[in-house]
Design a protein around this motif. Sequence first.
Motif, PDB file in Angstrom:
ATOM      1  N   ALA A  86      35.095 -45.675  11.379  1.00  0.00           N
ATOM      2  CA  ALA A  86      36.582 -45.781  11.724  1.00  0.00           C
ATOM      3  C   ALA A  86      37.421 -45.610  10.397  1.00  0.00           C
ATOM      4  O   ALA A  86      37.852 -44.558  10.555  1.00  0.00           O
ATOM      5  CB  ALA A  86      36.751 -47.009  11.971  1.00  0.00           C
ATOM      6  N   ILE A  87      37.157 -45.801   9.109  1.00  0.00           N
ATOM      7  CA  ILE A  87      37.735 -45.106   7.956  1.00  0.00           C
ATOM      8  C   ILE A  87      37.678 -43.628   7.678  1.00  0.00           C
ATOM      9  O   ILE A  87      38.411 -42.887   7.836  1.00  0.00           O
ATOM     10  CB  ILE A  87      37.198 -45.743   6.976  1.00  0.00           C
ATOM     11  CG1 ILE A  87      37.235 -47.546   6.605  1.00  0.00           C
ATOM     12  CG2 ILE A  87      37.842 -44.945   5.898  1.00  0.00           C
ATOM     13  CD1 ILE A  87      37.344 -47.767   6.118  1.00  0.00           C
ATOM     14  N   ALA A  88      36.164 -42.776   8.140  1.00  0.00           N
ATOM     15  CA  ALA A  88      36.161 -41.744   8.417  1.00  0.00           C
ATOM     16  C   ALA A  88      36.697 -41.223   9.108  1.00  0.00           C
ATOM     17  O   ALA A  88      37.277 -39.911   8.468  1.00  0.00           O
ATOM     18  CB  ALA A  88      34.649 -41.384   7.841  1.00  0.00           C
ATOM     19  N   GLN A  89      37.216 -41.330  10.631  1.00  0.00           N
ATOM     20  CA  GLN A  89      37.785 -40.459  11.528  1.00  0.00           C
ATOM     21  C   GLN A  89      39.055 -40.757  10.831  1.00  0.00           C
ATOM     22  O   GLN A  89      40.090 -40.056  11.406  1.00  0.00           O
ATOM     23  CB  GLN A  89      37.102 -41.264  12.668  1.00  0.00           C
ATOM     24  CG  GLN A  89      38.325 -40.880  13.939  1.00  0.00           C
ATOM     25  CD  GLN A  89      38.054 -39.516  14.026  1.00  0.00           C
ATOM     26  OE1 GLN A  89      37.662 -38.746  13.293  1.00  0.00           O
ATOM     27  NE2 GLN A  89      37.900 -39.114  15.224  1.00  0.00           N
ATOM     28  N   ALA A  90      40.154 -42.170  10.703  1.00  0.00           N
ATOM     29  CA  ALA A  90      41.263 -42.751  10.056  1.00  0.00           C
ATOM     30  C   ALA A  90      41.731 -40.909   8.868  1.00  0.00           C
ATOM     31  O   ALA A  90      42.622 -40.167   9.287  1.00  0.00           O
ATOM     32  CB  ALA A  90      41.147 -43.797   9.828  1.00  0.00           C
ATOM     33  N   VAL A  91      40.587 -41.006   8.155  1.00  0.00           N
ATOM     34  CA  VAL A  91      41.129 -40.103   6.817  1.00  0.00           C
ATOM     35  C   VAL A  91      40.742 -38.880   8.193  1.00  0.00           C
ATOM     36  O   VAL A  91      41.512 -37.367   7.715  1.00  0.00           O
ATOM     37  CB  VAL A  91      40.280 -40.415   6.068  1.00  0.00           C
ATOM     38  CG1 VAL A  91      40.425 -38.835   4.788  1.00  0.00           C
ATOM     39  CG2 VAL A  91      40.102 -40.858   5.597  1.00  0.00           C
ATOM     40  N   ASN A  92      40.152 -38.642   8.699  1.00  0.00           N
ATOM     41  CA  ASN A  92      39.992 -37.183   9.347  1.00  0.00           C
ATOM     42  C   ASN A  92      40.958 -36.399  10.103  1.00  0.00           C
ATOM     43  O   ASN A  92      41.235 -35.730  10.099  1.00  0.00           O
ATOM     44  CB  ASN A  92      38.584 -36.697  10.211  1.00  0.00           C
ATOM     45  CG  ASN A  92      38.232 -35.817  10.866  1.00  0.00           C
ATOM     46  OD1 ASN A  92      37.536 -35.041   9.739  1.00  0.00           O
ATOM     47  ND2 ASN A  92      37.782 -35.973  12.398  1.00  0.00           N
ATOM     48  N   ILE A  93      41.525 -37.601  10.660  1.00  0.00           N
ATOM     49  CA  ILE A  93      42.123 -37.171  11.836  1.00  0.00           C
ATOM     50  C   ILE A  93      44.074 -37.438  10.856  1.00  0.00           C
ATOM     51  O   ILE A  93      45.516 -37.449  11.634  1.00  0.00           O
ATOM     52  CB  ILE A  93      42.236 -38.192  13.055  1.00  0.00           C
ATOM     53  CG1 ILE A  93      42.545 -39.524  12.933  1.00  0.00           C
ATOM     54  CG2 ILE A  93      41.260 -37.592  13.521  1.00  0.00           C
ATOM     55  CD1 ILE A  93      43.241 -40.656  14.210  1.00  0.00           C
ATOM     56  N   GLY A  94      43.889 -38.264   9.313  1.00  0.00           N
ATOM     57  CA  GLY A  94      45.367 -38.239   8.739  1.00  0.00           C
ATOM     58  C   GLY A  94      45.857 -39.740  10.091  1.00  0.00           C
ATOM     59  O   GLY A  94      47.434 -39.823   9.329  1.00  0.00           O
ATOM     60  N   ALA A  95      45.366 -40.368   9.730  1.00  0.00           N
ATOM     61  CA  ALA A  95      45.459 -41.980  10.006  1.00  0.00           C
ATOM     62  C   ALA A  95      45.765 -43.095   8.818  1.00  0.00           C
ATOM     63  O   ALA A  95      43.999 -42.430   7.924  1.00  0.00           O
ATOM     64  CB  ALA A  95      45.015 -42.303  11.447  1.00  0.00           C
ATOM     65  N   ASN A  96      46.373 -43.533   8.492  1.00  0.00           N
ATOM     66  CA  ASN A  96      46.379 -44.956   7.319  1.00  0.00           C
ATOM     67  C   ASN A  96      45.850 -45.987   7.958  1.00  0.00           C
ATOM     68  O   ASN A  96      46.058 -46.708   7.229  1.00  0.00           O
ATOM     69  CB  ASN A  96      47.534 -44.082   6.746  1.00  0.00           C
ATOM     70  CG  ASN A  96      48.744 -45.119   7.279  1.00  0.00           C
ATOM     71  OD1 ASN A  96      48.744 -46.105   8.339  1.00  0.00           O
ATOM     72  ND2 ASN A  96      50.114 -44.618   6.467  1.00  0.00           N
ATOM     73  N   ILE A  97      45.409 -46.195   8.887  1.00  0.00           N
ATOM     74  CA  ILE A  97      45.795 -47.925   9.343  1.00  0.00           C
ATOM     75  C   ILE A  97      43.933 -47.829  10.133  1.00  0.00           C
ATOM     76  O   ILE A  97      44.045 -46.792  11.223  1.00  0.00           O
ATOM     77  CB  ILE A  97      47.189 -48.494  10.174  1.00  0.00           C
ATOM     78  CG1 ILE A  97      46.116 -50.076  10.326  1.00  0.00           C
ATOM     79  CG2 ILE A  97      47.323 -47.355  11.362  1.00  0.00           C
ATOM     80  CD1 ILE A  97      47.178 -51.065  10.411  1.00  0.00           C
ATOM     81  N   CYS A  98      43.171 -48.691  10.605  1.00  0.00           N
ATOM     82  CA  CYS A  98      42.483 -49.659  11.145  1.00  0.00           C
ATOM     83  C   CYS A  98      42.531 -50.783  12.039  1.00  0.00           C
ATOM     84  O   CYS A  98      42.673 -51.774  10.928  1.00  0.00           O
ATOM     85  CB  CYS A  98      40.981 -49.363  11.015  1.00  0.00           C
ATOM     86  SG  CYS A  98      40.471 -47.433  10.455  1.00  0.00           S
ATOM     87  N   PHE A  99      42.463 -50.918  13.254  1.00  0.00           N
ATOM     88  CA  PHE A  99      42.548 -51.832  13.408  1.00  0.00           C
ATOM     89  C   PHE A  99      41.873 -52.411  14.261  1.00  0.00           C
ATOM     90  O   PHE A  99      40.586 -51.580  14.558  1.00  0.00           O
ATOM     91  CB  PHE A  99      42.993 -52.123  14.342  1.00  0.00           C
ATOM     92  CG  PHE A  99      44.495 -51.811  14.422  1.00  0.00           C
ATOM     93  CD1 PHE A  99      45.258 -53.022  14.452  1.00  0.00           C
ATOM     94  CD2 PHE A  99      46.014 -50.789  14.035  1.00  0.00           C
ATOM     95  CE1 PHE A  99      46.961 -53.161  14.019  1.00  0.00           C
ATOM     96  CE2 PHE A  99      47.354 -50.718  13.837  1.00  0.00           C
ATOM     97  CZ  PHE A  99      47.709 -51.607  13.373  1.00  0.00           C
TER      98      PHE A  99
END
Length: 238
Positions: free
Chosen positions: A119-132
């Motif tokens: 999930a962290i990898a996808q957050a970085v990939n799409i420019g998100a800075n939070i994972c719930f």
Amino acid sequence: MTNERYDAANPGAPKAIVVYSGGMDSYTVLHKALQRGYQVHALSFHYGQRHSRELEIAKEVCRKRKIVHQVIDIRAIHSLIDNSALTDASRSLPGGDYDQDNMSTTLVPNRNMILLSLAIAQAVNIGANICFYGAHGGDHVLYPDCRPEFVERMNDVAAIANFEAVRIEAPYLHVDKAAILADGLAMGLDYRDTWTCYEGNELACGECGSCRERLEAFAKNGLVDPVPYVEIPGSPNV
């Protein structure tokens, strides 16, 4: 991998990843993130869990709500995490109350660290800075990867593992399932759109620890669970 993309709500809003299993807890977290104004990208994982019916529920919820949703197939690692009653169909699932004495066999090795890393990898990939994700207080006695210490350490790592820091958020980390349900009901959520039973059959068994914890949460809120159960003598839902 199944990748279903829809027009995300709140275009231009900050993006967030939600680890979304299709169960009660992650369903409530999903809507909590939406309520907070995030543009949600939901991630579900097929890791060989015997209750993979939850993934179909997750797909339908995201389809109806036009939420960006990906189902990530990681069954290639099944042989690394198959020492669990949730990933080995030849083992009996424990019944009875949801506690350490009878539910320890359902622990999937390193599950949340694996899923959150992706999930962290996808957050970085799409420019998100939070994972719930849906860790909660009722899981602390049983699952180490749902405890505050784990979330704290994962946050430490998520802040330095990439050039872009990502934060892990578990909004129900210190409350139990009854409190999660109460919050979801206050948001107007329909819990027919969730799946909890570890058996993964057409009807919930009502006997596994996960079902019993769910039934208890509804009872504490003075409600009957809307999900259909197998007829079990003494069940409050039949």
